[in-house]
Design an enzyme around this catalytic site. Structure first.
Site, PDB file in Angstrom:
ATOM      1  CD  GLU A  16      -0.794   0.854   4.287  1.00 52.03           C
ATOM      2  OE1 GLU A  16      -0.202  -0.264   4.475  1.00 52.03           O
ATOM      3  OE2 GLU A  16      -2.130   0.932   3.999  1.00 52.03           O
TER       4      GLU A  16
ATOM      5  CG  HIS B 122      -0.444  -3.615   5.491  1.00 51.26           C
ATOM      6  ND1 HIS B 122      -1.257  -3.090   4.391  1.00 51.26           N
ATOM      7  CD2 HIS B 122      -0.058  -4.788   4.980  1.00 51.26           C
ATOM      8  CE1 HIS B 122      -1.348  -4.200   3.240  1.00 51.26           C
ATOM      9  NE2 HIS B 122      -0.511  -4.995   3.699  1.00 51.26           N
TER      10      HIS B 122
ATOM     11  CD  GLU C 121      -2.730  -2.575   9.103  1.00 53.96           C
ATOM     12  OE1 GLU C 121      -2.246  -1.528   8.936  1.00 53.96           O
ATOM     13  OE2 GLU C 121      -3.691  -3.484   8.239  1.00 53.96           O
TER      14      GLU C 121
ATOM     15  NE  ARG D 263      -6.439   0.280   0.080  1.00 54.72           N
ATOM     16  CZ  ARG D 263      -6.461  -0.436   1.285  1.00 54.72           C
ATOM     17  NH1 ARG D 263      -6.033   0.027   2.203  1.00 54.72           N
ATOM     18  NH2 ARG D 263      -7.039  -1.339   1.361  1.00 54.72           N
TER      19      ARG D 263
ATOM     20  CG  HIS E 144      -2.062  -0.839   1.148  1.00 55.56           C
ATOM     21  ND1 HIS E 144      -2.701  -1.599   2.416  1.00 55.56           N
ATOM     22  CD2 HIS E 144      -2.845  -1.327  -0.171  1.00 55.56           C
ATOM     23  CE1 HIS E 144      -3.787  -2.236   1.852  1.00 55.56           C
ATOM     24  NE2 HIS E 144      -3.655  -2.032   0.468  1.00 55.56           N
TER      25      HIS E 144
HETATM   26  O1  0X9 Z   1      -7.238  -3.429   4.638  1.00 57.41           O
HETATM   27  C1  0X9 Z   1      -6.152  -3.818   4.413  1.00 57.41           C
HETATM   28  O2  0X9 Z   1      -5.553  -4.295   3.412  1.00 57.41           O
HETATM   29  C2  0X9 Z   1      -5.321  -4.007   5.600  1.00 57.41           C
HETATM   30  N1  0X9 Z   1      -5.285  -2.725   6.418  1.00 57.41           N
HETATM   31  S1  0X9 Z   1      -4.709  -1.271   5.691  1.00 57.41           S
HETATM   32  O3  0X9 Z   1      -5.353  -0.219   6.657  1.00 57.41           O
HETATM   33  N2  0X9 Z   1      -3.234  -1.214   5.654  1.00 57.41           N
HETATM   34  O4  0X9 Z   1      -5.218  -1.091   4.280  1.00 57.41           O
HETATM   35  C3  0X9 Z   1      -5.633  -5.144   6.450  1.00 57.41           C
HETATM   36  C4  0X9 Z   1      -5.636  -6.493   6.152  1.00 57.41           C
HETATM   37  C5  0X9 Z   1      -5.775  -7.493   6.867  1.00 57.41           C
HETATM   38  N3  0X9 Z   1      -5.813  -8.872   6.295  1.00 57.41           N
HETATM   39  C6  0X9 Z   1      -7.044  -9.388   5.747  1.00 57.41           C
HETATM   40  N4  0X9 Z   1      -8.147  -8.680   6.062  1.00 57.41           N
HETATM   41  N5  0X9 Z   1      -6.939 -10.440   5.214  1.00 57.41           N
HETATM   42 ZN    ZN Z   2      -2.230  -1.410   4.164  1.00 58.77          ZN
END
Ligand code: 0X9
Ligand code: ZN
Length: 422
Positions: free
Chosen positions: A176, A300, A373, A231, A173
């Site tokens: 980040e 992330h 995260e 992003r 992303h």
């Molecule tokens: O949404 C995402 O891709 C991740 N959070 S972010 O704020 N960095 O974009 C979290 C991903 C967690 N993993 C899954 N849900 N598989």
């Molecule tokens: Zn992310």
């Protein structure tokens, strides 16, 4: 003179407290979603959702680009407080700090967020400084705009038997930024301690560490040069003026099932098919080529979370107890190092999202797939000040050592095999 300056400064800061930001200001609101209608509104809107609460009643951070977006959001009855008053001001402060840090002399690599080119030069310098531990793997493939996706390996020459692989992925992303710095910081720790630290020596005896510090180079460069809040990758989408695919929704693990959009204008747009993007294809082919895959961490920000399987469904995984132990050990090591609290939870407890790197690693590459995260909890969000690069790198280094030690001592269960009934 100095006195006049400080009076002026005091007056300016007083002004910024007493006057609300102008109506065109981009802000981040911290909101509480209380019913399904409000949730549906968010899902159908083009709003940029920065983070979601980890329980039904915890807050959601939402970026509003102007007063109209803000009023429309508040008109739904969603209750919000202003969390970042003036996002553009925060970004300009970051730029000033980055310029100041760039003027520092000596090895100031981790005092600032580095460009794609600077990350690649660092990789080249490691190649010559640490020839016994570092292997430059060149490019694992090209991004949609033709940039190379760099990869490298860190281990030692001792072979006491087949080594296990651990994989770190950074900057999938774009916005980040702390993800890229932290990923490079882990490599820096492994290399600088490779010949002197007993624990690191032993880890390098047992593991090969594979790293892709910038797996979305186009998005990263775009976020550095044009839109700090970018992003996705930079795919030109057919029949839409909105660009980009969310690479962390483009993997072939329950692709398109949860927490993902079919609209190219959304931040979580999944693409036209699983692995439609060259970046995710490159990661997939690279990871599947690694020997004895034990675990992987997709890095992330933000939220301070250690996320274990599953991310796509709230149903607990068949190896929940083991995975929880592993996640908890990472979280405890982080806290012991810096005192900073990360929460150790299944990914779907943040919000279910499918087609992500972590679940793909677990289910398809048969390794323990985690997401971390990083800092913070929303004070700066994605615009984390550069003076937090080293402290974040240090606490995650503690977490990474715990991750590797756990994998050295334990065979993780394959979550795609249903548990045997006793
Ligand atoms: O949404 C995402 O891709 C991740 N959070 S972010 O704020 N960095 O974009 C979290 C991903 C967690 N993993 C899954 N849900 N598989
Ligand atoms: Zn992310």
């Amino acid at each position: 003179m100095q006195l006049r300056q400080s009076i002026l400064l005091a007056a300016v800061s007083l002004l910024s407290v007493t006057h609300a930001a102008p109506v065109s200001t981009e802000q981040v609101l911290r909101c509480t979603i209380t019913d399904a209608a409000q949730q549906a509104y968010l899902e159908s809107s083009d709003l940029d959702i920065w983070s979601h609460g980890i329980s039904a009643n915890s807050p959601t951070d939402i970026r509003v680009k102007n007063a109209a977006e803000r009023s429309a959001l508040l008109a739904t009855g969603i209750s919000c407080e202003t969390f970042i008053e003036d996002l553009a001001a925060l970004i300009s402060e970051e730029q000033v700090e980055n310029r100041l840090a760039a003027r520092q002399t000596g090895d100031s690599y981790f005092s600032n967020y580095q460009s794609y080119a600077a990350i690649r030069s660092k990789i080249q310098s490691w190649k010559s400084t640490y020839p016994d531990y570092f292997t430059d793997l060149g490019s694992i493939g090209k991004s949609i705009e033709g940039r190379d996706i760099p990869a490298f390996k860190i281990t030692n020459n001792k072979s006491t038997g087949p080594k296990k692989s651990i994989y770190f992925n950074g900057l999938i992303h774009a916005r980040e930024w702390i993800s890229g710095s932290t990923t490079m910081y882990q490599a820096h720790k492994l290399l600088t301690l490779a010949s002197t630290d007993a624990q690191v020596k032993s880890l390098l005896d047992q593991f090969e560490f594979y790293v892709t510090p910038v797996s979305n180079p186009d998005g990263y460069e775009f976020s550095r040069t044009s839109d700090r809040m970018w992003r996705k990758n930079r795919r030109v989408n057919r029949s839409s003026s909105c660009k980009g695919v969310d690479l962390n929704r483009n993997f072939d693990e329950h692709w398109g099932v949860a927490g993902t959009s079919s609209s190219p204008c959304q931040e979580n747009y999944r693409g036209t098919a699983a692995f439609s993007e060259p970046e995710t294809q490159a990661i997939k082919n690279f990871v599947l080529s690694l020997p004895n895959r034990a675990g992987g961490i997709d890095i992330h920000s933000y939220g301070q979370l250690v996320l274990r399987p599953w991310g796509w469904t709230a149903t607990p995984s068949s190896g929940e107890a083991q995975y929880k132990r592993l996640g908890d050990s990472v979280q405890a090591a982080i806290r012991a190092q810096s005192g900073v609290s990360y929460q150790s939870i299944p990914g779907a407890d943040l919000y279910p999202a499918s087609g992500a790197t972590d679940d793909w690693m677990t289910a398809k590459a048969k390794m323990a797939g985690f997401t971390i995260e990083l800092r913070d909890e929303g004070r700066y969000g994605f615009v984390l000040p550069a003076n937090q690069i080293v402290p974040t790198g240090e606490e995650i280094w503690a977490g990474v050592k715990a991750f590797a030690e756990y994998l050295a001592a334990n065979e993780m269960p394959d979550l795609t095999i249903p548990p045997r009934k006793l």
